[in-house]
Design a protein around this motif. Sequence first.
Motif, PDB file in Angstrom:
ATOM      1  N   VAL A 161       0.822  -1.215   0.000  1.00  0.00           N
ATOM      2  CA  VAL A 161       0.000   0.000   0.000  1.00  0.00           C
ATOM      3  C   VAL A 161       0.862   1.275   0.000  1.00  0.00           C
ATOM      4  CG1 VAL A 161      -2.014  -1.087   1.070  1.00  0.00           C
ATOM      5  CG2 VAL A 161      -0.298  -0.002   2.529  1.00  0.00           C
ATOM      6  N   GLY A 162       2.183   1.121   0.096  1.00  0.00           N
ATOM      7  CA  GLY A 162       3.070   2.276  -0.027  1.00  0.00           C
ATOM      8  C   GLY A 162       3.346   3.028   1.269  1.00  0.00           C
ATOM      9  N   TRP A 163       2.957   2.471   2.417  1.00  0.00           N
ATOM     10  CA  TRP A 163       3.242   3.144   3.696  1.00  0.00           C
ATOM     11  C   TRP A 163       4.690   2.929   4.110  1.00  0.00           C
ATOM     12  CZ3 TRP A 163      -1.713   1.084   6.612  1.00  0.00           C
ATOM     13  CH2 TRP A 163      -2.841   1.698   6.040  1.00  0.00           C
ATOM     14  N   GLU A 164       5.274   1.828   3.665  1.00  0.00           N
ATOM     15  CA  GLU A 164       6.689   1.575   3.929  1.00  0.00           C
ATOM     16  C   GLU A 164       7.347   1.298   2.578  1.00  0.00           C
ATOM     17  OE1 GLU A 164       6.919  -1.572   6.927  1.00  0.00           O
ATOM     18  OE2 GLU A 164       6.555  -0.081   8.499  1.00  0.00           O
ATOM     19  N   HIS A 165       8.655   1.459   2.525  1.00  0.00           N
ATOM     20  CA  HIS A 165       9.327   1.202   1.246  1.00  0.00           C
ATOM     21  C   HIS A 165      10.768   0.777   1.475  1.00  0.00           C
ATOM     22  CE1 HIS A 165      11.418   5.032   1.716  1.00  0.00           C
ATOM     23  NE2 HIS A 165      10.260   5.535   2.093  1.00  0.00           N
ATOM     24  N   PHE A 166      11.313   0.139   0.438  1.00  0.00           N
ATOM     25  CA  PHE A 166      12.731  -0.217   0.456  1.00  0.00           C
ATOM     26  C   PHE A 166      13.396   0.521  -0.702  1.00  0.00           C
ATOM     27  CE2 PHE A 166      10.660  -3.067  -2.438  1.00  0.00           C
ATOM     28  CZ  PHE A 166      11.546  -3.219  -3.474  1.00  0.00           C
ATOM     29  N   SER A 167      14.715   0.485  -0.746  1.00  0.00           N
ATOM     30  CA  SER A 167      15.396   1.083  -1.881  1.00  0.00           C
ATOM     31  C   SER A 167      16.580   0.197  -2.248  1.00  0.00           C
ATOM     32  CB  SER A 167      15.884   2.493  -1.540  1.00  0.00           C
ATOM     33  OG  SER A 167      16.981   2.399  -0.659  1.00  0.00           O
ATOM     34  N   ILE A 168      17.100   0.437  -3.444  1.00  0.00           N
ATOM     35  CA  ILE A 168      18.284  -0.312  -3.868  1.00  0.00           C
ATOM     36  C   ILE A 168      19.334   0.704  -4.280  1.00  0.00           C
ATOM     37  CG2 ILE A 168      19.192  -1.886  -5.614  1.00  0.00           C
ATOM     38  CD1 ILE A 168      16.380  -3.253  -5.448  1.00  0.00           C
ATOM     39  N   SER A 169      20.446   0.680  -3.558  1.00  0.00           N
ATOM     40  CA  SER A 169      21.539   1.584  -3.937  1.00  0.00           C
ATOM     41  C   SER A 169      22.853   0.921  -3.547  1.00  0.00           C
ATOM     42  CB  SER A 169      21.383   2.937  -3.229  1.00  0.00           C
ATOM     43  OG  SER A 169      21.470   2.758  -1.833  1.00  0.00           O
ATOM     44  N   GLY A 170      23.897   1.308  -4.252  1.00  0.00           N
ATOM     45  CA  GLY A 170      25.210   0.702  -4.004  1.00  0.00           C
ATOM     46  C   GLY A 170      25.173  -0.807  -4.208  1.00  0.00           C
ATOM     47  N   GLY A 171      24.268  -1.267  -5.109  1.00  0.00           N
ATOM     48  CA  GLY A 171      24.171  -2.692  -5.423  1.00  0.00           C
ATOM     49  C   GLY A 171      23.558  -3.529  -4.319  1.00  0.00           C
ATOM     50  N   LYS A 172      22.902  -2.861  -3.356  1.00  0.00           N
ATOM     51  CA  LYS A 172      22.316  -3.610  -2.237  1.00  0.00           C
ATOM     52  C   LYS A 172      20.884  -3.167  -1.951  1.00  0.00           C
ATOM     53  CE  LYS A 172      25.551  -2.959   0.886  1.00  0.00           C
ATOM     54  NZ  LYS A 172      26.294  -3.026   2.148  1.00  0.00           N
ATOM     55  N   VAL A 173      20.110  -4.069  -1.376  1.00  0.00           N
ATOM     56  CA  VAL A 173      18.764  -3.713  -0.942  1.00  0.00           C
ATOM     57  C   VAL A 173      18.860  -3.047   0.434  1.00  0.00           C
ATOM     58  CG1 VAL A 173      16.501  -4.609  -0.262  1.00  0.00           C
ATOM     59  CG2 VAL A 173      17.721  -5.641  -2.189  1.00  0.00           C
ATOM     60  N   HIS A 174      18.194  -1.920   0.570  1.00  0.00           N
ATOM     61  CA  HIS A 174      18.101  -1.275   1.890  1.00  0.00           C
ATOM     62  C   HIS A 174      16.626  -1.178   2.248  1.00  0.00           C
ATOM     63  CE1 HIS A 174      22.310  -0.228   1.426  1.00  0.00           C
ATOM     64  NE2 HIS A 174      22.017   0.183   0.208  1.00  0.00           N
ATOM     65  N   LEU A 175      16.315  -1.564   3.481  1.00  0.00           N
ATOM     66  CA  LEU A 175      14.898  -1.562   3.853  1.00  0.00           C
ATOM     67  C   LEU A 175      14.398  -0.160   4.226  1.00  0.00           C
ATOM     68  CD1 LEU A 175      14.734  -4.997   5.649  1.00  0.00           C
ATOM     69  CD2 LEU A 175      13.859  -4.400   3.399  1.00  0.00           C
ATOM     70  N   ASP A 176      15.345   0.778   4.370  1.00  0.00           N
ATOM     71  CA  ASP A 176      15.004   2.213   4.464  1.00  0.00           C
ATOM     72  C   ASP A 176      13.923   2.603   5.459  1.00  0.00           C
ATOM     73  OD1 ASP A 176      16.867   3.102   2.736  1.00  0.00           O
ATOM     74  OD2 ASP A 176      15.530   3.309   1.019  1.00  0.00           O
ATOM     75  N   PHE A 177      12.685   2.339   5.055  1.00  0.00           N
ATOM     76  CA  PHE A 177      11.577   2.924   5.815  1.00  0.00           C
ATOM     77  C   PHE A 177      10.600   1.830   6.207  1.00  0.00           C
ATOM     78  CE2 PHE A 177       7.666   5.474   6.294  1.00  0.00           C
ATOM     79  CZ  PHE A 177       8.132   6.378   7.231  1.00  0.00           C
ATOM     80  N   LEU A 178      10.685   1.381   7.474  1.00  0.00           N
ATOM     81  CA  LEU A 178       9.776   0.332   7.945  1.00  0.00           C
ATOM     82  C   LEU A 178       9.383   0.557   9.408  1.00  0.00           C
ATOM     83  CD1 LEU A 178      11.887  -3.015   8.147  1.00  0.00           C
ATOM     84  CD2 LEU A 178      12.850  -0.755   8.165  1.00  0.00           C
ATOM     85  N   PRO A 179       9.087   1.828   9.764  1.00  0.00           N
ATOM     86  CA  PRO A 179       8.880   2.142  11.185  1.00  0.00           C
ATOM     87  C   PRO A 179       7.564   1.613  11.744  1.00  0.00           C
ATOM     88  CG  PRO A 179       8.359   4.051   9.860  1.00  0.00           C
ATOM     89  CD  PRO A 179       8.883   3.011   8.916  1.00  0.00           C
TER      90      PRO A 179
END
Length: 218
Positions: A42-60
């Motif tokens: 639903v877009g309330w949390e998101h991950f990102s991919i940078s530096g060749g890696k998955v980052h879970l970024d925002f999962l509060p």
Amino acid sequence: MYAINHAATALLIKKNAPKLPLFPLLVSVQLVEVFWVFFNYVGWEHFSISGGKVHLDFLPYSHSIFSGIAAAVLSFCVINWGYKNRQLAIAFAIGVVSHVMIDVIFHEKDIQLSPFFAKPVLGLGILDYPILNFIIEFAYGLFCWWYFKGNKALLWTIIIFNVLDLPIMLSHGDALTPFVNYPFLLPSVILFQILITWYFVFRYASSKNEKQQSVSEI
Ligand SMILES: [Zn+2]
């Protein structure tokens, strides 16, 4: 931590409370992850991919210490007063909290204390060292199996799913492009892992119990 080893945590709880049904325990240890999948859809949390890696970024919302404890307390209340089962309520709450506690050990620094404050963020970052991550998770999965005194099929389930996780742990760079192009793909892969590990752990952990039961009945 990957789905199979979160699921294996349910075996530790089950062993300490053998009379409780296994399936709700399997749900408890993954409740937070199921929320994560839903919140990503639903877009309330998101991950990102940078530096060749998955980052879970925002999962509060799914993965903060506060929300883990809140979900555990809420589950306790529903099961204790709604279903009048105190033992299951306690076990379920422990399962819910176990998820966040274990993730703090494995995640990068991305687990907030609560959804309301962006800092501090917790995480020992074992995921950044794929081989170490694999060894620790695999050893943990095997320990849960040994502690539970599971059967051979359950052992193979834990071995096979851990080995299948290895390419995902090692994937980086271009291998991650599909996840960049199709953001729903990662939550879907995780959801699939949750469901399939629930199925196999439930199936083989329960078959052992039935056997034990029939032996004890004789
Ligand atoms: Zn998680």
